[in-house]
Design a protein around this motif. Structure first.
Motif, PDB file in Angstrom:
ATOM      1  N   LYS A 103      32.612  36.820  40.317  1.00 24.92           N
ATOM      2  CA  LYS A 103      33.580  37.248  41.326  1.00 24.92           C
ATOM      3  C   LYS A 103      35.009  36.952  40.869  1.00 24.92           C
ATOM      4  CE  LYS A 103      30.439  37.124  45.256  1.00 24.92           C
ATOM      5  NZ  LYS A 103      30.152  36.621  46.612  1.00 24.92           N
ATOM      6  N   ASP A 104      35.176  35.903  40.070  1.00 23.84           N
ATOM      7  CA  ASP A 104      36.505  35.607  39.523  1.00 23.84           C
ATOM      8  C   ASP A 104      36.921  36.656  38.501  1.00 23.84           C
ATOM      9  OD1 ASP A 104      36.966  33.360  41.056  1.00 23.84           O
ATOM     10  OD2 ASP A 104      36.108  31.979  39.588  1.00 23.84           O
ATOM     11  N   SER A 105      35.971  37.076  37.641  1.00 25.79           N
ATOM     12  CA  SER A 105      36.332  38.055  36.606  1.00 25.79           C
ATOM     13  C   SER A 105      36.651  39.415  37.219  1.00 25.79           C
ATOM     14  CB  SER A 105      35.209  38.185  35.583  1.00 25.79           C
ATOM     15  OG  SER A 105      34.067  38.839  36.114  1.00 25.79           O
ATOM     16  N   ILE A 106      35.992  39.760  38.321  1.00 21.21           N
ATOM     17  CA  ILE A 106      36.281  41.031  38.985  1.00 21.21           C
ATOM     18  C   ILE A 106      37.720  41.051  39.508  1.00 21.21           C
ATOM     19  CG2 ILE A 106      35.732  42.443  41.015  1.00 21.21           C
ATOM     20  CD1 ILE A 106      32.822  41.801  40.581  1.00 21.21           C
ATOM     21  N   ARG A 107      38.198  39.888  39.942  1.00 23.02           N
ATOM     22  CA  ARG A 107      39.581  39.809  40.438  1.00 23.02           C
ATOM     23  C   ARG A 107      40.598  40.132  39.352  1.00 23.02           C
ATOM     24  NH1 ARG A 107      37.499  34.927  42.764  1.00 23.02           N
ATOM     25  NH2 ARG A 107      37.221  35.072  45.020  1.00 23.02           N
ATOM     26  N   SER A 108      40.194  39.995  38.087  1.00 25.34           N
ATOM     27  CA  SER A 108      41.130  40.188  36.971  1.00 25.34           C
ATOM     28  C   SER A 108      40.895  41.495  36.226  1.00 25.34           C
ATOM     29  CB  SER A 108      41.009  39.013  35.988  1.00 25.34           C
ATOM     30  OG  SER A 108      41.393  37.802  36.605  1.00 25.34           O
ATOM     31  N   ARG A 109      40.076  42.370  36.774  1.00 27.26           N
ATOM     32  CA  ARG A 109      39.813  43.641  36.088  1.00 27.26           C
ATOM     33  C   ARG A 109      41.092  44.479  35.968  1.00 27.26           C
ATOM     34  NH1 ARG A 109      33.975  45.873  38.429  1.00 27.26           N
ATOM     35  NH2 ARG A 109      32.678  44.609  37.018  1.00 27.26           N
TER      36      ARG A 109
ATOM     37  N   LYS B  18      46.074  39.791  32.295  1.00 25.00           N
ATOM     38  CA  LYS B  18      44.770  39.706  32.952  1.00 25.00           C
ATOM     39  C   LYS B  18      43.592  39.792  31.978  1.00 25.00           C
ATOM     40  CE  LYS B  18      45.435  41.084  37.762  1.00 25.00           C
ATOM     41  NZ  LYS B  18      44.941  41.978  38.823  1.00 25.00           N
ATOM     42  N   LEU B  19      43.851  40.180  30.732  1.00 23.25           N
ATOM     43  CA  LEU B  19      42.751  40.374  29.792  1.00 23.25           C
ATOM     44  C   LEU B  19      41.970  39.094  29.525  1.00 23.25           C
ATOM     45  CD1 LEU B  19      44.200  42.853  27.135  1.00 23.25           C
ATOM     46  CD2 LEU B  19      43.121  43.308  29.348  1.00 23.25           C
ATOM     47  N   LYS B  20      42.637  37.973  29.615  1.00 25.41           N
ATOM     48  CA  LYS B  20      41.981  36.703  29.324  1.00 25.41           C
ATOM     49  C   LYS B  20      40.868  36.397  30.318  1.00 25.41           C
ATOM     50  CE  LYS B  20      43.066  31.897  28.109  1.00 25.41           C
ATOM     51  NZ  LYS B  20      42.578  32.061  26.727  1.00 25.41           N
ATOM     52  N   GLU B  21      41.038  36.806  31.578  1.00 29.09           N
ATOM     53  CA  GLU B  21      40.078  36.472  32.625  1.00 29.09           C
ATOM     54  C   GLU B  21      39.181  37.637  33.025  1.00 29.09           C
ATOM     55  OE1 GLU B  21      39.774  33.433  33.428  1.00 29.09           O
ATOM     56  OE2 GLU B  21      41.563  32.774  32.338  1.00 29.09           O
ATOM     57  N   THR B  22      39.502  38.861  32.624  1.00 29.90           N
ATOM     58  CA  THR B  22      38.704  40.009  33.043  1.00 29.90           C
ATOM     59  C   THR B  22      37.326  40.000  32.393  1.00 29.90           C
ATOM     60  OG1 THR B  22      38.715  42.421  33.300  1.00 29.90           O
ATOM     61  CG2 THR B  22      39.464  41.560  31.194  1.00 29.90           C
ATOM     62  N   ASP B  23      36.386  40.748  32.988  1.00 25.81           N
ATOM     63  CA  ASP B  23      35.068  40.886  32.379  1.00 25.81           C
ATOM     64  C   ASP B  23      34.947  42.169  31.560  1.00 25.81           C
ATOM     65  OD1 ASP B  23      34.439  43.064  34.275  1.00 25.81           O
ATOM     66  OD2 ASP B  23      34.205  41.473  35.745  1.00 25.81           O
ATOM     67  N   SER B  24      35.953  43.065  31.662  1.00 26.28           N
ATOM     68  CA  SER B  24      35.869  44.366  30.994  1.00 26.28           C
ATOM     69  C   SER B  24      37.189  45.100  31.145  1.00 26.28           C
ATOM     70  CB  SER B  24      34.753  45.210  31.621  1.00 26.28           C
ATOM     71  OG  SER B  24      35.017  45.403  33.004  1.00 26.28           O
ATOM     72  N   VAL B  25      37.342  46.175  30.375  1.00 31.07           N
ATOM     73  CA  VAL B  25      38.488  47.069  30.550  1.00 31.07           C
ATOM     74  C   VAL B  25      38.036  48.513  30.391  1.00 31.07           C
ATOM     75  CG1 VAL B  25      40.242  45.430  29.743  1.00 31.07           C
ATOM     76  CG2 VAL B  25      39.148  46.958  28.098  1.00 31.07           C
ATOM     77  N   PHE B  26      38.752  49.402  31.035  1.00 28.84           N
ATOM     78  CA  PHE B  26      38.642  50.839  30.799  1.00 28.84           C
ATOM     79  C   PHE B  26      39.942  51.309  30.166  1.00 28.84           C
ATOM     80  CE2 PHE B  26      35.078  50.747  33.616  1.00 28.84           C
ATOM     81  CZ  PHE B  26      34.380  51.942  33.439  1.00 28.84           C
ATOM     82  N   VAL B  27      39.841  52.189  29.185  1.00 32.92           N
ATOM     83  CA  VAL B  27      40.993  52.915  28.661  1.00 32.92           C
ATOM     84  C   VAL B  27      40.653  54.395  28.766  1.00 32.92           C
ATOM     85  CG1 VAL B  27      42.454  53.415  26.672  1.00 32.92           C
ATOM     86  CG2 VAL B  27      41.692  51.060  27.094  1.00 32.92           C
ATOM     87  N   VAL B  28      41.390  55.115  29.612  1.00 33.51           N
ATOM     88  CA  VAL B  28      41.123  56.531  29.855  1.00 33.51           C
ATOM     89  C   VAL B  28      42.348  57.330  29.417  1.00 33.51           C
ATOM     90  CG1 VAL B  28      40.483  58.259  31.573  1.00 33.51           C
ATOM     91  CG2 VAL B  28      39.705  55.886  31.844  1.00 33.51           C
ATOM     92  N   ILE B  29      42.130  58.283  28.502  1.00 34.69           N
ATOM     93  CA  ILE B  29      43.227  59.128  28.021  1.00 34.69           C
ATOM     94  C   ILE B  29      42.835  60.587  28.225  1.00 34.69           C
ATOM     95  CG2 ILE B  29      44.691  59.779  26.080  1.00 34.69           C
ATOM     96  CD1 ILE B  29      44.234  57.052  24.871  1.00 34.69           C
ATOM     97  N   MET B  30      43.703  61.349  28.877  1.00 35.70           N
ATOM     98  CA  MET B  30      43.429  62.753  29.184  1.00 35.70           C
ATOM     99  C   MET B  30      44.617  63.599  28.739  1.00 35.70           C
ATOM    100  SD  MET B  30      41.569  62.263  32.927  1.00 35.70           S
ATOM    101  CE  MET B  30      42.923  61.387  33.710  1.00 35.70           C
ATOM    102  N   SER B  31      44.347  64.557  27.839  1.00 37.76           N
ATOM    103  CA  SER B  31      45.417  65.382  27.284  1.00 37.76           C
ATOM    104  C   SER B  31      44.801  66.556  26.546  1.00 37.76           C
ATOM    105  CB  SER B  31      46.291  64.545  26.333  1.00 37.76           C
ATOM    106  OG  SER B  31      47.391  65.298  25.864  1.00 37.76           O
ATOM    107  N   HIS B  32      45.638  67.375  25.889  1.00 43.12           N
ATOM    108  CA  HIS B  32      45.136  68.290  24.880  1.00 43.12           C
ATOM    109  C   HIS B  32      44.719  67.454  23.672  1.00 43.12           C
ATOM    110  CE1 HIS B  32      46.184  71.955  26.930  1.00 43.12           C
ATOM    111  NE2 HIS B  32      47.459  71.610  27.046  1.00 43.12           N
TER     112      HIS B  32
END
Length: 402
Positions: free
Chosen positions: A133-139, A200-214
């Motif tokens: 629950k702590d890591s979700i707070r840092s997503r 927040k990266l230090k405490e998160t459990d994961s990251v998303f990187v989403v890129i949308m373009s040509h």
């Protein structure tokens, strides 16, 4: 009645339970509001042996009534299902699972919530990435969308809907969204580098990187890109650079944490013509692949200090296979993003990320688009660069209960 069931198994429970499970159950009933801090400490401190602690736990909860007893039995099932079975308890057992919904059934428009029991089960599963629950707070997530281009003929109609849908999904999953719109290739690089230093990266459990373009094979295009103009043709961002900035060597805060990369962009023009710009459905068109940009090429360096794999815990999901186009609707946005949102809304409460991406791909099996000017054209997404060592669950709804 659940309190009578507890009374019957009191002795066998005290003999069979271990101290670790007793402490876990005490945490559970404290969280459920069945006992208070003083009662919990009294059970642990005033009883010298394991069996005495177990009897005190049963007696305290039993006195609270049938509902409290039922909750304890359910908690025991989640903590130690073998002991639960050996005791012959009936209360607290989960109902038989409903049949798997068929892929053609109605898709959920909102995230179905996971259960606390499912989350706790996976919390103790060594084959699953840890989510607390702590890591979700840092997503935190990075969302980059290119809509307006200097070349007005390349404006990505419907891409604003993709941005809206993806931002809504990520926020519902508990991610703080760092949103960037209409960037050059250089600005995309700068945004990724800045994101790699997010506090927040230090405490998160994961990251998303989403890129949308040509896009094209190996790269997404910046807003100043123009085919035929030697200088502006260089306005692009190599997709593999994401790994350079988020890998073990450059971003140790994300070591052993899932990094989910989603790319909505064409990677070429194979297997279909470019659809006309005034059609309801269009493609994120691209030129022929630049031979200097080879998908998968990477300068892998040894990490002598940590001896941790340089590229680990990544998964990339692209809207189309190498060399092919991706389609979007002028009003509803890209089919790829639409399907991701629908699948995650419907199944993320119980499926891990690789299974979710498989179900998105399954949705494209019968996919085709057509206009009066062209024959049917198809699209299939592509999962690659997967170095996940465990299963990653998003646990939707847990965020709302923190």
């Amino acid at each position: 009645m659940a309190d009578k069931e507890l009374a019957k198994v009191r002795t066998k429970f005290a003999e069979g339970v271990n101290i670790a499970v007793i402490k876990q159950l005490l945490d559970d009933v404290l969280e459920d509001g069945i006992v208070n801090d003083g009662e919990k400490e009294s059970i642990l401190e005033e009883n010298s042996t394991k069996t005495d602690k177990a009897r005190a736990l049963i007696d305290t909860v039993k006195r609270k009534g049938d509902e409290a007893s039922r909750k304890l039995i359910t908690r025991l099932y989640n903590r130690d299902p073998t002991l639960h079975k050996n005791l012959g308890l009936s209360s607290g057992q989960p109902a038989q699972p409903a049949p798997e919904p068929q892929m053609d059934e109605e898709w959920s428009t909102t995230l179905k919530p996971t259960t606390d029991a499912f989350w706790r089960e996976k919390l103790n599963d060594r084959s699953t990435y840890t989510v607390t629950k702590d890591s979700i707070r840092s997503r935190v997530a990075l969302l980059i969308t290119n809509i307006e281009f200097t070349d007005k003929a390349k404006i990505r109609k419907g891409a604003d809907k993709d941005e809206e849908n993806m931002e809504k999904l990520l926020k519902a999953l508990g991610y703080e969204v760092v949103k960037c719109t209409n960037l050059t290739g250089k600005e995309i690089k700068e945004a990724v580098i800045k994101f790699s230093k997010h506090p927040k990266l230090k405490e998160t459990d994961s990251v998303f990187v989403v890129i949308m373009s040509h896009g094209e094979l190996g790269a997404v295009r910046g807003i100043n890109f123009k085919k035929g103009d030697p200088e502006r043709e260089q306005d692009k961002f190599p997709i593999d650079d994401i790994y350079k900035h988020l890998d073990t060597a450059h971003c140790q805060d994300l070591l052993n944490k899932p990094k989910i990369i989603i790319i909505q962009a064409c990677s070429g023009e194979k297997d279909g013509s470019v659809l006309v710009s005034d059609a309801a459905v269009v493609s994120d068109d691209a030129q022929q692949p630049d031979p200097s940009l080879s998908a998968g090429e990477e300068n892998i360096e040894d990490d002598a200090l940590r001896r941790a794999p340089k590229e680990k815990d990544f998964i990339r999901f692209r809207s189309s296979t190498p060399g092919t186009v991706s389609h979007r609707n002028d009003d509803e946005g890209s089919f790829f993003i639409q399907y991701i949102v629908e699948v995650l809304n419907t199944y993320a409460h119980k499926d891990h990320i690789e299974e979710l991406f498989r179900k998105v791909t399954e949705r494209f099996e019968d996919f085709s688009v057509s206009t009066e000017r062209i024959d049917d054209d198809t699209q299939i997404p592509n999962k690659d660069r997967c170095t996940l060592s465990k299963k990653f669950y998003l646990f939707p709804g847990l965020w709302d209960r923190i």
